[in-house]
Design a protein around this motif. Structure first.
Motif, short mmCIF file in Angstrom:
data_model
loop_
_atom_site.label_atom_id
_atom_site.label_comp_id
_atom_site.label_asym_id
_atom_site.label_seq_id
_atom_site.Cartn_x
_atom_site.Cartn_y
_atom_site.Cartn_z
N ASP A 42 52.95 -22.03 -78.09
CA ASP A 42 52.02 -21.12 -78.77
C ASP A 42 52.55 -19.69 -78.79
O ASP A 42 52.45 -18.98 -79.80
N GLN A 104 45.93 -27.92 -87.11
CA GLN A 104 45.72 -26.80 -86.18
C GLN A 104 44.24 -26.51 -85.99
O GLN A 104 43.78 -26.29 -84.87
N ALA A 108 42.39 -27.17 -82.48
CA ALA A 108 41.73 -26.03 -81.84
C ALA A 108 40.26 -26.34 -81.58
O ALA A 108 39.73 -26.05 -80.50
N SER A 111 40.09 -28.85 -78.66
CA SER A 111 40.37 -28.19 -77.37
C SER A 111 39.23 -27.27 -76.95
O SER A 111 38.88 -27.20 -75.77
N ASN A 112 38.64 -26.59 -77.92
CA ASN A 112 37.57 -25.65 -77.61
C ASN A 112 36.30 -26.36 -77.14
O ASN A 112 35.49 -25.78 -76.41
N GLU A 119 38.66 -20.40 -69.51
CA GLU A 119 39.76 -20.61 -70.45
C GLU A 119 39.44 -19.98 -71.80
O GLU A 119 38.29 -19.98 -72.24
N GLU A 122 40.91 -21.33 -78.44
CA GLU A 122 42.12 -21.46 -79.25
C GLU A 122 41.80 -21.17 -80.71
O GLU A 122 40.70 -21.45 -81.19
N GLU A 123 42.80 -20.60 -81.42
CA GLU A 123 42.65 -20.33 -82.84
C GLU A 123 43.83 -20.92 -83.60
O GLU A 123 44.96 -20.97 -83.09
#
Length: 478
Positions: A42, A104, A108, A111-112, A119, A122-123
Motif C-alpha cells: 500500500d 479495490q 476496502a 476489510s473495513n 485500526e 482503508e480507501e
C-alpha cells in the motif's frame, strides 16, 4: 537526458520508468500497480516518487495491471497528457482498470467491516470515474507505425509476444541536434507461445530497458501443459473427489488454460467435471482475444480449421455474479475453478482459497510467476500457515505448480529478443522487472554475450544518458 526507475526496480511489479529531457519534457514508461509486496504494498502504491502534474507523455507497453494499474491514480493526481498504446492494449486496459477499481473498493469495504480496535479505515486508490477520465486521454498507435509525438520525439511499437497488444517501446529522441534511441522491452513473451506470435525484431538501440523476470530460468524440457493439467485434475477430482483452485491472470493465462483444456477435449482426454471461470474480467478478456485473431500463431490457426471455438469445451461455465461465486463454495462436488488474480492476492480467487485451503482433498494449482511475498508465492514456497483477510489458515490442501505456464520468456528467449542488437553499440542496458539475484545472474549472461555495460537500478535511482560521452562509456548515476 536522464532516466529514473520508480518501480519494477530489483523487483517484478510496479513498472514506472521516467525519462526527463533537458527541456524538462517528461516521458513515463508504464504506470503499474505494485502487487504482492507484503505489508509495504500500500505504501509503494501511494508514493510515485515524482510529480504526476509534470509528466508530459505516457507510453503504455501492455495492459497487465502491474504496468497500467496506477494510471487512474496518476490522472487523479494531476497528469493531463496523452497515453500512447496499441489498440488491443486500450481494449484490455479499459476492462482491467475498471475491474481494479471495483476490486479495490470491494476489498476496502470488506476489510473495513472487519477492522480491529484502533485500526485505520482503508480507501481505494482510485474510482471508476478516474478510470473513465484516464481512458479519455489514451491514444492508439499501431504496431510498426512511425509515430511523431512531438518534433523531438518519435515512437515505434513492436509486438513483444507477451499478451494481446503487448509492445516493446522504441523512442527516438533528439536533443541539441543529437539523437538517442531508447528501447523498453516491456514484458517479453516466449518464442513458441501456446497462442501468440513470437516477439518481433527491432532497430538498433543506444539504451535498452530490459525485463528479466526469468533471467536465470529455462522453461524447456518440462511436461506438456495439457498432460500436467490432466494429471492434476484427474487425481484431485476423480481420485480424491476434491476441487482444483487455479489462480490465473484474467488476461493471457486464463485463455491459455482454456486453450489447453480445449485441446484435452479434442483428444478425448478432458476429465468429466464442471469447469468454472469465476471472473467477469476473464470473460471479457477472452471475448477481446476472440475478436483479435490476427495475433494467433500458426498452430492456433490450424486448430481453428477444425474447432471454431478454441476457448470453449464441454462442462465450461462462466460465473458472473458474486452470488453465483459464493455458491461454488457451498457446493461440495468436485470441480475446477479458475479465478483471478494470478498471484492470489486479490479478487474472488482469494475467497476460494480461503474456503478450500483447509481440506486435503483439494488442490491449489499455481500456473505462473508469483512475487515471493504474495499469497501465491508463499504457497509455492511451501508455507504451512498463511494469512488471508487478516486471519491465519493452515495449508492442508495440496499445492501444485506448472512452471512452464508463463507469458514471460526465459533467459534463452530474452537473449533471442536481444539478438537483433549489436552489443558494442548499446551504451547501457538496464535490467528491470526482476528479483535482484535473478538479475545479477542474467547480467553475467548478458556480459558473456557482449553487453559490457549492464546496470541493475535501485528503486528511485536516476541515471544521466549523456549523448556527448564517448561511445560505450555507459550511463552515469545522476
Amino acid at each position: 537526458m536522464k532516466i529514473a526507475f520508480h518501480g519494477a526496480a530489483r523487483t517484478v511489479t510496479g513498472s514506472k520508468h521516467l525519462i526527463t529531457l533537458t527541456n524538462n519534457t517528461q516521458i513515463l514508461l508504464d504506470c503499474g500497480l505494485f502487487q504482492g509486496m507484503g505489508h509495504v504494498t500500500d505504501k509503494l502504491n501511494d508514493y510515485f516518487g515524482f510529480d504526476p502534474k509534470k509528466i508530459t507523455y505516457l507510453i503504455l507497453s501492455h495492459a497487465h495491471i502491474d504496468h497500467c494499474g496506477l494510471l487512474p491514480k496518476l490522472v487523479a493526481d494531476g497528469f493531463e497528457g496523452k497515453i500512447f498504446c496499441t489498440p488491443a492494449t486500450m481494449d484490455l486496459a479499459r476492462i482491467l482498470m475498471m475491474d481494479s477499481a471495483k476490486i479495490q473498493m470491494q476489498d476496502a469495504e470488506y476489510s473495513n467491516r472487519h477492522l480491529g480496535e484502533g485500526e485505520e479505515m482503508e480507501e481505494a486508490l482510485y474510482t471508476e470515474e478516474d478510470v473513465t477520465k484516464t481512458l479519455s486521454q489514451m491514444k492508439i498507435v499501431e504496431y510498426e507505425e512511425d509515430f511523431e509525438i512531438d518534433e523531438n520525439i518519435r515512437l515505434k511499437l513492436t509486438d513483444a509476444g507477451h499478451i494481446l497488444g503487448s509492445a516493446a517501446v522504441h523512442l527516438t529522441i533528439t536533443e541539441d541536434g543529437k539523437t538517442q534511441r531508447i528501447t523498453f522491452s516491456g514484458d517479453v513473451g516466449r518464442y513458441g507461445d501456446l497462442l501468440l506470435k513470437s516477439p518481433q525484431q527491432f532497430d538498433q538501440a543506444d539504451y535498452i530497458l530490459m525485463e528479466s523476470t526469468y533471467g536465470d530460468s529455462l522453461h524447456k524440457d518440462l511436461d506438456p501443459i495439457e498432460d500436467m493439467l490432466f494429471e492434476v485434475i484427474n487425481h484431485t477430482c476423480k481420485v480424491k473427489k476434491g476441487k482444483v483452485i487455479i489462480p490465473a491472470f484474467a488476461v493471457g493465462r486464463t485463455q491459455e488454460l482454456l486453450y489447453a483444456l480445449n485441446g484435452l477435449e479434442l483428444k478425448g482426454n478432458l476429465p468429466d467435471v464442471p469447469y468454472y471461470i469465476d471472473s467477469p474480467l476473464s470473460s471479457k478478456a477472452t471475448e477481446i482475444l476472440r475478436n483479435h485473431p490476427e495475433v494467433y500463431n500458426n498452430g492456433v490457426k490450424q486448430v481453428l480449421k477444425v474447432d471454431h471455438d478454441i476457448f470453449g469445451f464441454k462442462g465450461l461455465r462462466f460465473i458472473e455474479s458474486v452470488e453465483e461465486s459464493k455458491k461454488l463454495n457451498e457446493d461440495p462436488r468436485p470441480c475446477v475453478i479458475i479465478s483471478a488474480s494470478g498471484m492470489a492476492d486479490a479478487g474472488r480467487v482469494k475467497h476460494h482459497i480461503r474456503n478450500n485451503i483447509g481440506n486435503q482433498k483439494n488442490t491449489i494449482l499455481m500456473v505462473g510467476y508469483c512475487e515471493p511475498n504474495s499469497l501465491g508465492g508463499q504457497l509455492i514456497a511451501g508455507k504451512k500457515v498463511v494469512e488471508i483477510f487478516r486471519d491465519s489458515y493452515d495449508v492442508k490442501a495440496e499445492i501444485q505448480s506448472i512452471k512452464s505456464m508463463s507469458a514471460h520468456g526465459d533467459y534463452e528467449d530474452l537473449l533471442q529478443f536481444l539478438s537483433c542488437q549489436d552489443p558494442a553499440k548499446v551504451k547501457q542496458l538496464f535490467l528491470v522487472h526482476g528479483e535482484y539475484e535473478v538479475q545479477q545472474n542474467f547480467a553475467t549472461r548478458l556480459k558473456d554475450h557482449g553487453f559490457k555495460h549492464v546496470a541493475i537500478p535501485e528503486y528511485h535511482q536516476e541515471f544521466d544518458l549523456d549523448p556527448a560521452q564517448p561511445e560505450g562509456d555507459g550511463a552515469k548515476i545522476a
